[in-house]
Every structure is written in structure tokens, then in C-alpha cells.
Design a protein around this motif. Structure first.
Motif, short mmCIF file in Angstrom:
data_model
loop_
_atom_site.label_atom_id
_atom_site.label_comp_id
_atom_site.label_asym_id
_atom_site.label_seq_id
_atom_site.Cartn_x
_atom_site.Cartn_y
_atom_site.Cartn_z
N PRO A 1 -8.27 16.51 -9.86
CA PRO A 1 -8.83 16.49 -8.48
C PRO A 1 -8.62 15.16 -7.79
CG PRO A 1 -10.58 16.34 -10.12
CD PRO A 1 -9.32 16.62 -10.88
N MET A 2 -8.49 14.08 -8.56
CA MET A 2 -8.26 12.78 -7.95
C MET A 2 -6.87 12.73 -7.31
SD MET A 2 -10.10 10.02 -10.50
CE MET A 2 -9.22 10.50 -11.98
N SER A 3 -5.90 13.40 -7.94
CA SER A 3 -4.56 13.44 -7.36
C SER A 3 -4.50 14.34 -6.14
CB SER A 3 -3.55 13.94 -8.40
OG SER A 3 -3.44 13.02 -9.47
N ARG A 4 -5.40 15.32 -6.08
CA ARG A 4 -5.44 16.19 -4.91
C ARG A 4 -6.03 15.45 -3.70
NH1 ARG A 4 -8.94 19.57 -6.56
NH2 ARG A 4 -10.69 18.92 -5.25
N VAL A 5 -7.09 14.71 -3.94
CA VAL A 5 -7.74 13.99 -2.85
C VAL A 5 -7.00 12.69 -2.53
CG1 VAL A 5 -9.91 13.00 -2.05
CG2 VAL A 5 -9.95 14.97 -3.57
N PHE A 6 -6.55 12.00 -3.57
CA PHE A 6 -5.84 10.73 -3.40
C PHE A 6 -4.47 10.82 -4.09
CE2 PHE A 6 -10.39 9.69 -3.36
CZ PHE A 6 -10.48 9.04 -2.14
N PRO A 7 -3.51 11.51 -3.49
CA PRO A 7 -2.20 11.67 -4.13
C PRO A 7 -1.46 10.34 -4.23
CG PRO A 7 -2.14 12.45 -1.86
CD PRO A 7 -3.58 12.15 -2.16
N LYS A 8 -0.77 10.17 -5.35
CA LYS A 8 0.02 8.94 -5.52
C LYS A 8 1.44 9.11 -5.02
CE LYS A 8 -3.38 8.54 -8.69
NZ LYS A 8 -4.33 9.64 -8.95
N LEU A 9 1.90 10.37 -4.92
CA LEU A 9 3.25 10.65 -4.43
C LEU A 9 3.14 11.69 -3.32
CD1 LEU A 9 6.26 9.97 -4.88
CD2 LEU A 9 6.38 11.97 -6.38
N THR A 10 3.66 11.37 -2.15
CA THR A 10 3.58 12.27 -1.00
C THR A 10 4.94 12.33 -0.31
OG1 THR A 10 2.87 10.45 0.43
CG2 THR A 10 1.13 11.76 -0.62
N LYS A 11 4.99 13.12 0.77
CA LYS A 11 6.22 13.24 1.55
C LYS A 11 5.99 12.69 2.95
CE LYS A 11 9.14 16.44 1.20
NZ LYS A 11 9.87 17.73 1.37
N CYS A 12 7.10 12.32 3.57
CA CYS A 12 7.05 11.82 4.94
C CYS A 12 8.36 12.19 5.62
CB CYS A 12 6.85 10.31 4.96
SG CYS A 12 6.78 9.59 6.61
N GLY B 1 11.47 11.84 3.12
CA GLY B 1 11.34 10.77 2.14
C GLY B 1 10.16 11.00 1.22
N LEU B 2 10.25 10.41 0.04
CA LEU B 2 9.14 10.40 -0.91
C LEU B 2 8.42 9.06 -0.78
CD1 LEU B 2 10.72 11.94 -4.14
CD2 LEU B 2 9.11 13.03 -2.57
N CYS B 3 7.10 9.13 -0.73
CA CYS B 3 6.32 7.91 -0.57
C CYS B 3 5.36 7.74 -1.74
CB CYS B 3 5.52 7.94 0.73
SG CYS B 3 6.54 7.89 2.22
N VAL B 4 5.40 6.57 -2.35
CA VAL B 4 4.47 6.22 -3.42
C VAL B 4 3.31 5.45 -2.80
CG1 VAL B 4 4.19 5.04 -5.63
CG2 VAL B 4 6.39 6.10 -5.05
N LEU B 5 2.07 5.84 -3.16
CA LEU B 5 0.87 5.21 -2.63
C LEU B 5 0.10 4.52 -3.75
CD1 LEU B 5 -0.30 8.14 -0.33
CD2 LEU B 5 0.83 6.04 0.40
N PRO C 1 0.81 -1.23 0.00
CA PRO C 1 0.00 0.00 0.00
C PRO C 1 0.84 1.27 0.00
CG PRO C 1 -0.06 -1.05 2.16
CD PRO C 1 0.63 -2.00 1.24
N ILE C 2 2.08 1.18 0.50
CA ILE C 2 2.95 2.36 0.53
C ILE C 2 4.40 1.92 0.35
CG2 ILE C 2 3.16 2.28 3.04
CD1 ILE C 2 3.20 5.35 3.01
N VAL C 3 5.14 2.69 -0.44
CA VAL C 3 6.57 2.43 -0.66
C VAL C 3 7.29 3.76 -0.53
CG1 VAL C 3 8.33 1.60 -2.24
CG2 VAL C 3 6.07 0.52 -2.23
N CYS C 4 8.17 3.88 0.48
CA CYS C 4 8.86 5.14 0.74
C CYS C 4 10.35 5.01 0.41
CB CYS C 4 8.70 5.54 2.21
SG CYS C 4 6.99 5.92 2.66
N ILE C 5 10.88 6.12 -0.10
CA ILE C 5 12.27 6.15 -0.54
C ILE C 5 13.01 7.19 0.30
CG2 ILE C 5 13.82 6.50 -2.51
CD1 ILE C 5 11.29 6.12 -4.29
N VAL C 6 14.05 6.75 1.06
CA VAL C 6 14.87 7.66 1.85
C VAL C 6 16.21 6.98 2.13
CG1 VAL C 6 13.98 6.84 4.06
CG2 VAL C 6 14.88 9.16 3.89
N ASP C 7 17.25 7.76 2.08
CA ASP C 7 18.59 7.22 2.33
C ASP C 7 18.79 6.95 3.82
OD1 ASP C 7 19.17 7.42 -0.36
OD2 ASP C 7 20.00 9.45 -0.16
N ASP C 8 19.61 5.95 4.11
CA ASP C 8 20.07 5.63 5.47
C ASP C 8 18.98 5.07 6.40
OD1 ASP C 8 22.59 6.59 4.75
OD2 ASP C 8 22.04 8.64 5.33
N ILE C 9 17.77 4.89 5.90
CA ILE C 9 16.70 4.30 6.71
C ILE C 9 16.24 3.03 6.02
CG2 ILE C 9 14.42 4.62 7.75
CD1 ILE C 9 16.49 6.50 8.89
#
Length: 358
Positions: A226-237, A253-257, A51-59
Motif C-alpha cells: 500500500p505504501m507503493s500505491r500511495v507513494f510510488p517510487k516509479l511513475t510515468k510522465c 518518460g519513467l520518473c524515479v521519486l 526529489p525526482i529523476v526522469c529518464i527519456v530520450d532526446d529530452i
């Protein structure tokens, strides 16, 4: 897929005895089953993946994925710029604390539970009506929905039905009013669920479908999905942890949903379906009110239900029966063989007319 959704197939089975109407069935058959399927779909990783895949270095990836799924991700809606030049994706940009409004996305953890809860709400009116109905129509049908029955048996069972109607004449209104109450519950439920989803999605649902329609009509360079605004496929964390020196280190990190690809389609469908169902339920209520307060309309409907019966017999029954009596008789017409029903109308009209000849 059959293993996942096969258990839902039994819910679609039509009952041998009809105790409601088509609009009622749209609530507890079509809508409830659809919501259960959607709930199962968003929990089936074999079709959607993680359901979620996040990309960040060192974690470690599994740590970041779990953390961001639990504590939510965010976007910055007011960011403007060119995708690929100024921005990675709409709503994904460098955050300067205190300068931009952050929108957190926590709902995706609850979508499957919310959909299942909504399915339960759509079944409640059906459960109440089935409990209050208590199998009365099934008992009264007495297997007269099967034309291959001996004439003696048909005659005996018609006599039982006529005797039941005469004995309970003008005592069926509570039974019919309970059905009317369940129809009101259906209408209140579907309208209330529109506002419930709007609250669940932070005020985005009431205009969601109309925004999607406008989006498809815009020029490609001016489109803001509007679908990307309500249900974004790429977010931050943002993840914090202690460094080697004991100081707090911050990791963006960048998170793909991937799950939001499904969620956005589900809620577009629900927006249109709930609007259609609300309109149909509203018309159904208006129809029911008209039937309650218009005896002539009840006579016309009974005439349509019993096309084989003479008009004068329908009039005798309509004049003698109240709304509750008519409702039970009309429900029987849905389940009894037309030829047997014609004979039942004849017997009942004769019995009701009998006292007036004395």
C-alpha cells in the motif's frame, strides 16, 4: 544534520513553570516539533538526493525533471501482470487513452508545506492558552519552586498567595474554562488533521496504517504494497514538444521519486501517532469533564497533589473552592516545592475556615 535540525532543539526545551499537562505538551512539543523535523527532512537534498529523476530520450534530463516535478507524474493503478514480464513496476504500463484510469500524483510538491502548516495548527492552542494565561502561575509561584529560600521570605510569599486566593475566591472559573477550551481545540485539531491528510492524499490516509499492517501479514507472492500505491517510487510522465516539421511529438518518460521513500515512512508514523494522540486527548477531555462536575474527584486529586497535608485541610479547601479555584491551586502544586506547598495548604485552610468559627 546538526546544522539542519539544530534550530529545532530550542523548541524541545522544557519551561521552568508548568502551565499545562503532559497530554497538552504532546501536541505542541512532541507533535509540532516532529512535524517541523519531517518538513525539514523532505527538503534536505543532501540526505535524499534529487526529489525526482526522469529518464527519456532526446529530452535534456534537467528539463524533463523540472517539467514532471511541476506538472506531476501519474500511474495506472488497475494494471495487472507480472513484474519484469508484463509490467516494469506496479502502476507503470503502456497507457491506452480511454481504457485505463490514470492517477496523478501532485501531492509531493506540497508535502513540506503541508507538514509545516500542520505544525502551526498544533501550536495554535498552546499560543491561545499562553496568551490567556498571561504568566499568572509564574507570578503566583513567587520563586517558591526553590526550596533554598529564607523562612521569612517563604512566610511572606505564602501570605501573599493566601490573600490572593481569598480575594479572588470563585473568580477563577474563566481562567480554568479557557484551558478546557484549549484542550478541546487540541482534540478537534488532531482528529481534524487525520481527515485533512486523508483529503490531501486523495482518500488514502484513513486506512493507510491498517493497510500497511495487513500487508506485512500477507504471503510474499500476494503482497501489494500500500505504501507503493500511495507513494510510488516509479511513475510515468508525458512530455510534448514541437518536432522539426512543426508537428507535436509525444515523449513518455519513467520518473524515479526517491523522496517517496521518506514520505511513506513519515505518513505511516503519523497515522499511528495521530490515532494514539487522538485517544489520549479524548481520555484527557473525559478526565477534565469529570473533574469539572465531580467535586469529590477534585478533592482526591488535590489530596494526591498535596500528600503531606492532613485530609481535613484538603476537605475544607475543596468544600469552599469552585472548579477554577481548585484548578489554580492544583497548577501551583505542580510548581511549588512540596514542603512549601503543604504549608500553603495549611495557611489557606485556616484562612478559609476562619469565618465559620465566628
Amino acid at each position: 544534520m546538526f546544522n539542519v535540525f539544530g534550530s529545532v532543539k530550542g523548541l524541545l526545551k522544557l519551561d521552568s513553570i508548568c502551565i499545562d499537562n503532559n497530554v497538552f505538551r504532546l501536541h505542541y512539543k512532541v507533535t509540532m516539533v516532529g512535524l517541523i523535523i519531517f518538513s525539514l527532512l523532505v527538503t534536505s537534498r543532501q540526505y535524499i538526493g534529487d526529489p525526482i529523476v526522469c529518464i527519456v530520450d532526446d529530452i535534456p534530463p534537467h528539463v524533463m525533471n523540472t517539467y514532471c516535478w511541476i506538472y506531476s507524474t501519474f500511474t495506472i493503478p488497475d494494471q495487472t501482470g507480472t513484474i519484469g514480464k508484463d509490467l516494469v513496476n506496479p502502476g507503470v504500463a503502456t497507457h491506452v487513452k480511454g481504457h485505463e484510469e490514470i492517477k496523478y500524483h501532485k501531492y509531493y510538491q506540497w508535502v513540506c508545506f503541508c507538514l509545516f502548516f500542520q505544525a502551526i495548527l498544533f501550536y495554535i492552542p498552546r499560543y491561545l492558552w499562553k496568551t490567556w494565561e498571561g504568566g499568572r502561575i509564574k507570578m503566583l509561584v513567587l520563586d517558591l519552586n526553590f526550596p533554598m529560600t529564607s523562612e521569612d521570605c517563604k512566610s511572606d510569599r505564602r501570605k501573599l498567595l493566601v490573600d490572593y486566593f481569598i480575594l479572588n475566591l470563585h473568580l477563577q472559573n474563566l481562567y480554568a474554562n479557557r484551558f478546557f477550551f484549549c484542550e478541546i481545540l487540541n482534540f478537534v485539531n488532531v482528529v481534524g488533521q487525520i481527515f485533512f491528510i486523508d483529503f490531501f492524499l486523495d482518500g488514502e490516509f484513513t486506512t493507510y496504517g491498517s493497510d500497511v499492517i495487513r500487508f506485512t501479514e500477507m504471503e510474499p507472492e500476494k503482497r501489494i504494497d500500500p505504501m507503493s500505491r500511495v507513494f510510488p517510487k516509479l511513475t510515468k510522465c508525458t512530455f510534448h514538444k514541437y518536432g522539426t516539421s512543426g508537428s507535436v511529438e509525444k515523449f513518455d518518460g519513467l520518473c524515479v521519486l526517491p523522496l517517496n521513500i521518506v514520505n511513506e515512512k513519515i505518513y505511516v508514523f503519523l497515522w499511528f501517532w495521530f490515532i494514539i494522540l487522538s485517544i489520549l486527548s479524548g481520555f484527557s477531555l473525559l478526565y477534565r469533564v469529570a473533574v469539572i462536575f465531580a467535586p469529590k474527584l477534585r478533592m482526591v486529586l488535590l489530596r494526591v497533589r498535596s500528600r503531606l497535608s492532613p485530609h481535613y485541610q484538603i476537605k475544607i479547601i475543596s468544600d469552599k473552592c469552585q472548579f477554577g479555584d481548585w484548578f489554580v491551586l492544583y497548577q501551583l502544586g505542580k510548581n511549588i516545592d512540596p514542603l512549601i506547598y503543604k504549608q500553603l495548604i495549611t495557611d489557606l485552610a485556616t484562612k478559609l475556615q476562619g469565618p465559620s468559627r465566628d
